[in-house]
Design a protein around this motif. Structure first.
Motif, PDB file in Angstrom:
ATOM      1  N   ALA A 290       0.831  -1.206   0.000  1.00 49.68           N
ATOM      2  CA  ALA A 290       0.000   0.000   0.000  1.00 49.68           C
ATOM      3  C   ALA A 290       0.864   1.255   0.000  1.00 49.68           C
ATOM      4  O   ALA A 290       0.603   2.220  -0.748  1.00 49.68           O
ATOM      5  N   ALA A 291       1.923   1.264   0.830  1.00 54.47           N
ATOM      6  CA  ALA A 291       2.815   2.418   0.873  1.00 54.47           C
ATOM      7  C   ALA A 291       3.551   2.593  -0.449  1.00 54.47           C
ATOM      8  O   ALA A 291       3.721   3.715  -0.937  1.00 54.47           O
ATOM      9  N   LEU A 467      -7.404   3.214  -9.788  1.00 52.67           N
ATOM     10  CA  LEU A 467      -8.194   3.898  -8.762  1.00 52.67           C
ATOM     11  C   LEU A 467      -8.647   2.963  -7.658  1.00 52.67           C
ATOM     12  O   LEU A 467      -8.588   3.302  -6.473  1.00 52.67           O
ATOM     13  N   SER A 468      -9.117   1.769  -8.013  1.00 51.22           N
ATOM     14  CA  SER A 468      -9.603   0.842  -6.989  1.00 51.22           C
ATOM     15  C   SER A 468      -8.472   0.406  -6.061  1.00 51.22           C
ATOM     16  O   SER A 468      -8.654   0.291  -4.842  1.00 51.22           O
ATOM     17  N   ALA A 473      -5.546   0.938  -0.801  1.00 51.39           N
ATOM     18  CA  ALA A 473      -4.359   1.297  -0.021  1.00 51.39           C
ATOM     19  C   ALA A 473      -4.701   2.324   1.049  1.00 51.39           C
ATOM     20  O   ALA A 473      -4.283   2.208   2.210  1.00 51.39           O
ATOM     21  N   ILE A 474      -5.486   3.318   0.666  1.00 48.82           N
ATOM     22  CA  ILE A 474      -5.896   4.344   1.630  1.00 48.82           C
ATOM     23  C   ILE A 474      -6.773   3.732   2.720  1.00 48.82           C
ATOM     24  O   ILE A 474      -6.605   4.014   3.915  1.00 48.82           O
ATOM     25  N   ALA A 475      -7.688   2.861   2.317  1.00 51.25           N
ATOM     26  CA  ALA A 475      -8.580   2.216   3.288  1.00 51.25           C
ATOM     27  C   ALA A 475      -7.795   1.355   4.271  1.00 51.25           C
ATOM     28  O   ALA A 475      -8.140   1.277   5.459  1.00 51.25           O
ATOM     29  N   LEU A 476      -6.733   0.705   3.807  1.00 47.43           N
ATOM     30  CA  LEU A 476      -5.935  -0.148   4.693  1.00 47.43           C
ATOM     31  C   LEU A 476      -5.293   0.668   5.801  1.00 47.43           C
ATOM     32  O   LEU A 476      -5.318   0.268   6.973  1.00 47.43           O
TER      33      LEU A 476
END
Length: 491
Positions: A290-291, A467-468, A473-476
């Protein structure tokens, strides 16, 4: 050292605070570079770069990785923190003394007059840094990254003010030396005042044993990475002299913007999250991926955009004397973009406690890169810059192989996270290459506005196909906030 149970900043608030402090400091540095560049010669830049390169070798030992080791501890034990503080204080003092005494040897080795005095004044930095390590660790453990970001802003403003004042009054290289001393001194004073930690005079060896392995491997890894990073500076100074080294040093100030402004601050915050999942390798791998995705989106298109504008922008800002910096920057930009984007792998090794494997990887990488540098340096600075980028591209799959052993993640997804920003960046660079003839004689303001506009286009083009994944990643990281808060409250 008591911690408050009040609401804590979220992951993105912490990263924003740390990155915001770095970005503002970087903007300030960019704004003063045209001033400094007009008062210092390339040789003066080169001499200070070499002196700082030598001091950095001692700096990396001044913390010994013990600050990060303390952050990993689930409980706070006052004797343990006091013992680490006094150990580091002794190490820092010893390192500063060694630097001071060996300064003439470095001047003789590089045949660079005046290097002794520069190193001796800068030798105080390792001691200052070692004294601040435990205070900073306490602030990081309490998630006080907003405060740390503010401290950096104040420190950078004061240090740059000192540099400008001294440079405009004819102090030459000493303006850059005092910039570093004011920066580290102010950061240390601020950390001491803000931190809840207050050392007592006690040193218990039993509290140090648990940190020794972590520190041994961390110091070894830091030493290897530092040698790898300083190799171009040392070899350029030895083979080509202070003038070419000054050009490379100026390019390096611009090339390190992504690391200093975003990757570095983000790694401090991400490490705390990864450390909370030290027994969950898959969770660490998910955080790394994610990072990686978020950093690649921001860093890669921006670096390609800067590379495209460099031939016009750098001579305009720094005068024609520094015009050769543009090509060095463009050739080395891929290396620094990739390394900044993938650098979070180091935090995964630390969080999982796999410091020995990290040391092995770092040693392998350093040997290969130093060999690459040694082969390319005799051909000049431009050859060196191109070799650095080529090496970074080739070695990235190997880095992921190592990281995947301790924190499983999809290397196909990792490649996709970088591929879209790279394609977007290449597209932007090609457009700029076609526009280059029409950009002649434009003002700095126009070029800056155009650069920002092109960077925005690059970010949009890089984000749309994924985008998904970006939302995931942001949600994690947002989901991870609840876990971090619960663990902190329980301690």
């Amino acid at each position: 050292m008591k911690r408050k149970s009040a609401s804590r900043p979220t992951f993105f608030a912490n990263v924003s605070a740390m990155a915001g402090g770095r970005v503002l400091s970087i903007v300030a540095q960019i704004l003063i570079l045209p001033i400094i560049a007009r008062y210092l010669t390339t040789s003066e830049f080169g001499a200070v770069a070499l002196a700082m390169g030598i001091v950095v070798l001692a700096q990396l030992l001044s913390d010994g990785g013990l600050g990060k080791s303390l952050v990993r501890r689930p409980d706070y034990v006052a004797e343990e923190w006091d013992s680490v503080f006094w150990l580091l204080a002794g190490i820092g003092t010893l390192l500063s003394a060694v630097l001071f005494m060996t300064a003439p040897l470095w001047e003789a080795l590089f045949a660079m007059p005046g290097l002794t005095e520069l190193i001796r004044v800068l030798s105080i930095i390792p001691m200052i840094q070692s004294l601040s390590a435990v205070f900073n660790a306490a602030l990081e453990r309490d998630d006080r990254f907003v405060l740390l970001g503010g401290l950096r802003i104040v420190s950078v403003i004061l240090s740059l003010g000192a540099a400008i004042g001294l440079a405009t009054n004819g102090f030459g290289a000493w303006s850059l030396v005092m910039q570093q001393i004011v920066l580290f001194t102010t950061l240390t004073i601020g950390a001491v005042i803000a931190s809840p930690f207050r050392p007592r005079l006690r040193l218990r060896p039993k509290w140090l044993r648990g940190h020794l392995r972590f520190a041994r491997d961390t110091v070894g890894t830091s030493l290897v990475f530092t040698l790898q990073r300083q190799a171009p500076i040392m070899m350029l100074g030895f083979v080509l002299g202070a003038g070419p080294l000054g050009l490379y040093s100026m390019a390096l100030r611009l090339l390190r913007l992504p690391e200093l402004g975003l990757a570095g601050p983000a790694s401090q915050v991400v490490f705390v999250r990864m450390a909370r999942r030290s027994s969950d390798p898959a969770g660490i791998g998910a955080l790394y991926l994610a990072a990686l995705r978020l950093l690649a989106l921001v860093i890669v298109p921006g670096m390609f955009c800067l590379a495209g504008f460099a031939p016009e922008l750098i001579p305009l800002l720094l005068t024609d004397r520094w015009g050769n910096v543009a090509l060095i920057f463009a050739l080395a930009a891929p290396a620094f973009a990739i390394e900044s984007t993938t650098s979070m792998a180091g935090m995964a090794f630390l969080a999982a406690g796999q410091t020995t494997l990290r040391l092995r990887m770092a040693t392998e990488r350093a040997i290969l890169q130093i060999a690459t540098i040694a082969i390319s340096v005799p051909f000049g600075i431009n050859a060196l810059a191109f070799a650095l980028s080529l090496f970074a591209i080739i070695y990235t799959p190997r880095l992921w192989w190592y990281a995947g052993r301790i924190a499983p993640f999809s290397r196909k997804k990792a490649l996709g996270a970088i591929a879209w920003p790279v394609l977007s960046g290449i597209f932007i660079w090609l457009i700029l290459a076609m526009l280059v003839s029409s950009l002649e004689n434009q003002t700095a303001v126009f070029l800056f506005v155009l650069a920002i506009g092109m960077a925005v286009i690059g970010w949009v083009l890089a984000a749309l196909p994924q985008l998904s994944e970006l939302r995931g990643a942001i949600a994690l990281f947002r989901k991870d906030e609840g876990t971090v808060a619960q663990v902190k409250d329980s301690t």
